[in-house]
Design a protein around this motif. Structure first.
Motif, PDB file in Angstrom:
ATOM      1  N   THR A   1     -20.956 -27.462   4.574  1.00  0.00           N
ATOM      2  CA  THR A   1     -22.008 -26.901   4.616  1.00  0.00           C
ATOM      3  C   THR A   1     -23.049 -27.482   5.336  1.00  0.00           C
ATOM      4  O   THR A   1     -24.064 -26.791   5.837  1.00  0.00           O
ATOM      5  CB  THR A   1     -22.559 -26.027   3.172  1.00  0.00           C
ATOM      6  N   HIS A   2     -22.865 -28.887   5.317  1.00  0.00           N
ATOM      7  CA  HIS A   2     -24.078 -29.644   6.070  1.00  0.00           C
ATOM      8  C   HIS A   2     -23.691 -29.877   7.467  1.00  0.00           C
ATOM      9  O   HIS A   2     -24.565 -30.931   8.153  1.00  0.00           O
ATOM     10  CB  HIS A   2     -24.121 -31.052   5.176  1.00  0.00           C
ATOM     11  N   GLY A   3     -22.717 -29.281   7.952  1.00  0.00           N
ATOM     12  CA  GLY A   3     -22.413 -29.621   9.360  1.00  0.00           C
ATOM     13  C   GLY A   3     -21.744 -30.864   9.750  1.00  0.00           C
ATOM     14  O   GLY A   3     -21.096 -31.337   8.887  1.00  0.00           O
ATOM     15  N   GLN A   4     -21.736 -31.195  10.834  1.00  0.00           N
ATOM     16  CA  GLN A   4     -21.003 -32.506  11.406  1.00  0.00           C
ATOM     17  C   GLN A   4     -19.992 -33.378  10.599  1.00  0.00           C
ATOM     18  O   GLN A   4     -20.216 -34.504  10.500  1.00  0.00           O
ATOM     19  CB  GLN A   4     -22.104 -33.308  12.008  1.00  0.00           C
ATOM     20  N   ILE A   5     -19.450 -32.624   9.774  1.00  0.00           N
ATOM     21  CA  ILE A   5     -18.591 -33.479   8.825  1.00  0.00           C
ATOM     22  C   ILE A   5     -17.168 -34.192   9.600  1.00  0.00           C
ATOM     23  O   ILE A   5     -16.667 -35.122   9.266  1.00  0.00           O
ATOM     24  CB  ILE A   5     -18.195 -32.567   7.396  1.00  0.00           C
ATOM     25  N   ASP A   6     -16.722 -33.113  10.681  1.00  0.00           N
ATOM     26  CA  ASP A   6     -15.603 -33.419  11.258  1.00  0.00           C
ATOM     27  C   ASP A   6     -15.650 -34.837  11.972  1.00  0.00           C
ATOM     28  O   ASP A   6     -14.539 -35.605  11.829  1.00  0.00           O
ATOM     29  CB  ASP A   6     -15.482 -32.368  12.470  1.00  0.00           C
ATOM     30  N   VAL A   7     -16.825 -35.117  12.443  1.00  0.00           N
ATOM     31  CA  VAL A   7     -16.763 -36.418  13.312  1.00  0.00           C
ATOM     32  C   VAL A   7     -16.926 -37.500  12.184  1.00  0.00           C
ATOM     33  O   VAL A   7     -16.158 -38.617  12.518  1.00  0.00           O
ATOM     34  CB  VAL A   7     -17.962 -36.381  14.173  1.00  0.00           C
ATOM     35  N   VAL A   8     -17.522 -37.427  11.087  1.00  0.00           N
ATOM     36  CA  VAL A   8     -17.479 -38.194  10.199  1.00  0.00           C
ATOM     37  C   VAL A   8     -16.014 -38.963   9.509  1.00  0.00           C
ATOM     38  O   VAL A   8     -15.502 -39.854   9.509  1.00  0.00           O
ATOM     39  CB  VAL A   8     -18.311 -37.940   8.886  1.00  0.00           C
ATOM     40  N   ILE A   9     -15.276 -37.517   9.505  1.00  0.00           N
ATOM     41  CA  ILE A   9     -13.901 -37.647   8.866  1.00  0.00           C
ATOM     42  C   ILE A   9     -13.137 -38.400  10.107  1.00  0.00           C
ATOM     43  O   ILE A   9     -12.157 -39.514   9.781  1.00  0.00           O
ATOM     44  CB  ILE A   9     -13.234 -36.368   8.589  1.00  0.00           C
ATOM     45  N   LEU A  10     -13.262 -38.016  11.209  1.00  0.00           N
ATOM     46  CA  LEU A  10     -12.542 -38.445  12.277  1.00  0.00           C
ATOM     47  C   LEU A  10     -12.793 -40.345  12.440  1.00  0.00           C
ATOM     48  O   LEU A  10     -11.943 -40.958  12.561  1.00  0.00           O
ATOM     49  CB  LEU A  10     -12.727 -37.864  13.650  1.00  0.00           C
ATOM     50  N   VAL A  11     -14.028 -40.441  12.614  1.00  0.00           N
ATOM     51  CA  VAL A  11     -14.286 -41.916  12.656  1.00  0.00           C
ATOM     52  C   VAL A  11     -13.668 -42.615  11.513  1.00  0.00           C
ATOM     53  O   VAL A  11     -13.445 -43.771  11.679  1.00  0.00           O
ATOM     54  CB  VAL A  11     -15.841 -41.963  12.923  1.00  0.00           C
ATOM     55  N   SER A  12     -13.945 -42.167  10.176  1.00  0.00           N
ATOM     56  CA  SER A  12     -13.588 -43.020   9.078  1.00  0.00           C
ATOM     57  C   SER A  12     -11.907 -43.130   9.128  1.00  0.00           C
ATOM     58  O   SER A  12     -11.520 -44.127   8.592  1.00  0.00           O
ATOM     59  CB  SER A  12     -14.040 -42.388   7.908  1.00  0.00           C
ATOM     60  N   TYR A  13     -11.368 -42.115   9.588  1.00  0.00           N
ATOM     61  CA  TYR A  13     -10.071 -42.167   9.786  1.00  0.00           C
ATOM     62  C   TYR A  13      -9.395 -43.335  10.634  1.00  0.00           C
ATOM     63  O   TYR A  13      -8.698 -43.974  10.327  1.00  0.00           O
ATOM     64  CB  TYR A  13      -9.368 -40.801  10.225  1.00  0.00           C
ATOM     65  N   VAL A  14     -10.047 -43.320  11.932  1.00  0.00           N
ATOM     66  CA  VAL A  14      -9.512 -44.291  12.795  1.00  0.00           C
ATOM     67  C   VAL A  14      -9.975 -45.687  12.233  1.00  0.00           C
ATOM     68  O   VAL A  14      -9.089 -46.724  12.194  1.00  0.00           O
ATOM     69  CB  VAL A  14     -10.556 -44.102  14.020  1.00  0.00           C
ATOM     70  N   VAL A  15     -11.088 -45.741  11.549  1.00  0.00           N
ATOM     71  CA  VAL A  15     -11.563 -47.146  11.036  1.00  0.00           C
ATOM     72  C   VAL A  15     -10.366 -47.452  10.011  1.00  0.00           C
ATOM     73  O   VAL A  15      -9.923 -48.506   9.885  1.00  0.00           O
ATOM     74  CB  VAL A  15     -12.764 -47.242  10.469  1.00  0.00           C
ATOM     75  N   PHE A  16     -10.037 -46.589   9.020  1.00  0.00           N
ATOM     76  CA  PHE A  16      -9.198 -46.700   8.008  1.00  0.00           C
ATOM     77  C   PHE A  16      -7.716 -47.062   8.607  1.00  0.00           C
ATOM     78  O   PHE A  16      -7.213 -48.239   7.996  1.00  0.00           O
ATOM     79  CB  PHE A  16      -9.135 -45.363   7.304  1.00  0.00           C
ATOM     80  N   LEU A  17      -7.231 -46.391   9.299  1.00  0.00           N
ATOM     81  CA  LEU A  17      -5.917 -46.475   9.892  1.00  0.00           C
ATOM     82  C   LEU A  17      -5.807 -47.712  10.467  1.00  0.00           C
ATOM     83  O   LEU A  17      -4.895 -48.600  10.824  1.00  0.00           O
ATOM     84  CB  LEU A  17      -5.701 -45.278  10.797  1.00  0.00           C
ATOM     85  N   GLY A  18      -6.965 -48.131  11.456  1.00  0.00           N
ATOM     86  CA  GLY A  18      -6.873 -49.388  12.240  1.00  0.00           C
ATOM     87  C   GLY A  18      -6.840 -50.439  11.194  1.00  0.00           C
ATOM     88  O   GLY A  18      -5.976 -51.371  11.463  1.00  0.00           O
ATOM     89  N   GLY A  19      -7.479 -50.520  10.367  1.00  0.00           N
ATOM     90  CA  GLY A  19      -7.532 -51.549   9.338  1.00  0.00           C
ATOM     91  C   GLY A  19      -6.177 -51.612   8.475  1.00  0.00           C
ATOM     92  O   GLY A  19      -5.595 -52.874   8.726  1.00  0.00           O
TER      93      GLY A  19
END
Lengths: 306, 250
Positions: free
Chosen positions: A106-124
């Motif tokens: 409901t606060h918008g722009q959640i998709d990109v937060v998820i995607l970026v954290s996913y990349v950081v997480f998976l990369g790590g």
């Protein structure tokens, strides 16, 4: 040969779908991951609408994980106690995750937060796994006779309420797998993935379970997660395409056979290196998509008729 | 081939009608489709429909095919802090799922822009309604993007010159529906345009419907959703179990 998918409302080549199913079955039986990270983008690429791809591959994962879990159980490689504890944590985590997802959306722009954290997480995770498994691979080559420690003890293992997991040869605090299940359930709900990807490395490196035991145990608990997702999606979004699921399942059987055959000939550290390579590749692909200019800046989403 | 014979018979009737004295009226137009219904079966891979008719020999014919209206959201990616993310968006409360316009000559040679806009002919005149959009957004760019994306999926298109005349009076055109076509009622409008004015208009409806197994699966998924989900899980478990039996032989 084209087959019409009644829920997706598109015609797709049946052999391409069988191929996707085979790939998922293979990954699932070899590494103990659901394979949704691969199936969802492939199905979308073949023209299946994203909501249908996500919901239907969850249905296929039910079947793929069951075959894999049975195969590993026959070899005595499933820790039921551990799976139960992880699942208990996972149920609480995913329930809170779904609520959190709605709140954030409901606060918008959640998709990109998820995607970026996913990349950081998976990369790590992928990077660490790759580093560790290459090191142990090299060490094993150099000194094959030396006895390798079962696992490293970290402070987390020493928390109160210690439980003996006989199958996994562990005597650790119950809060550790419970907490792990919770965190993975939370992340899985937030990112829309089954969580095998995060669960498998965490079971190896944080819990210290033997790699062979991890795969079967992870598959067992993925079955429950995927059943839950399939039924919830069927009721709330009507996006499970039975026709697509049947074709994917048929491909999955073949893939599981290949995966199991290869799996019996691989050692733990070889499996870990391969999994690490795949995790890093998926992460690199996601990162690449994020930073390169898209072919077209516009995307279309047809809103499903009520 | 019975359908072909029926079609031939119909064409002869049309021809007879076209040549009869009644056809001396200046605004004569009849048209029909080779079929009124397209069935989406398990092996559906697109379909073609023949549209044919007759005029009194003067003027041009414009055929417009519109699929059922759907709500669509168009999103625009922008580079923010080095990464490409969906930023601005526009929501269309309705846009046709399918749009195709065929004509006997390029549209701009047939009539002026206001006439074309009036009948909704041409990709710039596809009827869409903007429901809402993010702030400071030029919705025409989003509309163009919508049309462009649909075009690349073969769901929107034009066929200037695709309406061909036979003996000056009979005309025909073929409408192709790709495999990803949405089910529903399709409105087909046929216009006779002369000297830049619309003289006559005809309308036909084509139904694209799921039949057989496709229809059964779709209905169960929507009407008995919980049972459908359980059946899906049961099938998956069965397949998984069968797969495991197969694995034992490895």
């Amino acid at each position: 040969m084209q087959i019409y998918l009644p829920i997706a409302e598109v015609s797709v080549d049946i052999f391409l779908l069988l191929g996707v199913g085979t790939a998922v079955g293979f990954l699932s039986s070899l590494f103990g991951v659901g394979g949704g990270f691969l199936a969802t983008p492939l199905l979308i690429f073949l023209g299946v609408p994203p909501p249908v791809a996500v919901a239907t591959q969850a249905n296929q994962i039910v079947g793929a994980s069951l075959s894999g879990a049975i195969a590993h159980w026959r070899r005595g490689n499933v820790d039921f106690v551990m799976a139960g504890v992880l699942l208990a944590g996972g149920l609480v985590g995913s329930t809170i995750g779904v609520l959190l997802f709605k709140l954030l959306k409901t606060h918008g722009q959640i998709d990109v937060v998820i995607l970026v954290s996913y990349v950081v997480f998976l990369g790590g995770i992928g990077g660490l796994m790759l580093w560790e498994s290459i090191r142990s691979f090299v060490r094993l080559r150099r000194e094959p006779a030396s006895r390798v420690k079962l696992h490293q003890h970290i402070w987390l293992h020493g928390l109160p309420l210690k439980v003996r997991f006989r199958k996994s040869k562990l005597y650790i605090s119950v809060f550790l797998p419970l907490g792990l299940g919770f965190v993975v359930g939370l992340l899985a709900a937030l990112m829309g993935v089954g969580g095998g990807f995060i669960m498998v490395p965490a079971m190896i490196y944080i819990l210290g379970m033997p790699t062979a035991m991890v795969i079967g145990t992870s598959l067992l608990q993925i079955i429950f997660v995927a059943v839950n997702v399939t039924i919830l999606q069927s009721i709330s979004t009507h996006t499970v395409d039975l026709m697509l699921a049947v074709v994917l399942l048929a491909g999955g059987m073949l893939g599981a056979r290949i995966g199991a055959r290869i799996g019996t000939n691989l050692r733990g550290e070889q499996v870990r290196i391969l999994l690490a390579l795949i995790v890093v590749a998926v992460c690199a692909n996601l990162a690449f998509e994020l930073v390169t200019r898209p072919a077209t800046p516009y995307t279309l989403q047809v809103v499903a008729a009520p | 081939m019975t359908p072909r014979r029926i079609l031939l018979g119909f064409l002869l009737c049309v021809l007879a009608a076209a040549l009869s004295p009644a056809a001396a009226r200046a605004d004569y137009l009849v048209a029909d489709l080779s079929k009124r219904r397209i069935d989406i079966t398990l092996g559906f891979a697109g379909a073609e429909v023949l549209l044919f008719g007759a005029t009194d020999g003067q003027g041009d014919v414009v055929v417009i095919v519109r699929g059922p209206n759907q709500p669509v959201i168009v999103r625009h990616k922008e580079r923010i802090a080095g990464i490409w993310i969906n930023w601005h968006w526009a929501e269309f409360s309705r846009a046709p799922a399918f749009y195709y316009v065929a004509s006997s000559k390029p549209l701009d040679e047939i009539a002026g822009e206001s006439v074309l806009a009036g009948i909704g002919a041409g990709l710039t005149n596809v009827r869409t309604t903007v429901a809402s959009a993010s702030q400071d957004v030029d919705t025409t760019a989003f509309r163009q993007a919508l049309v462009g994306a649909k075009e690349s999926e073969s769901l929107y298109g034009t066929g200037p010159g695709d309406v061909t005349f036979l003996a000056g009076r009979l005309f025909r055109t073929t409408v192709s529906f790709p495999a990803n076509v949405a089910p529903g009622p399709y409105d087909i409008e046929i216009y006779l345009v002369r000297d830049g004015h619309v003289e006559r208009g005809e309308r036909r409806t084509l139904f694209i419907t799921k039949v057989g197994l496709s229809a059964a699966v779709y209905e169960r998924a929507h009407e008995n959703a919980a049972l459908y989900g359980l059946v899906a899980v049961a099938i998956a478990l069965m397949a998984g179990w069968l797969g495991a039996i197969g694995l034992r032989k490895v």
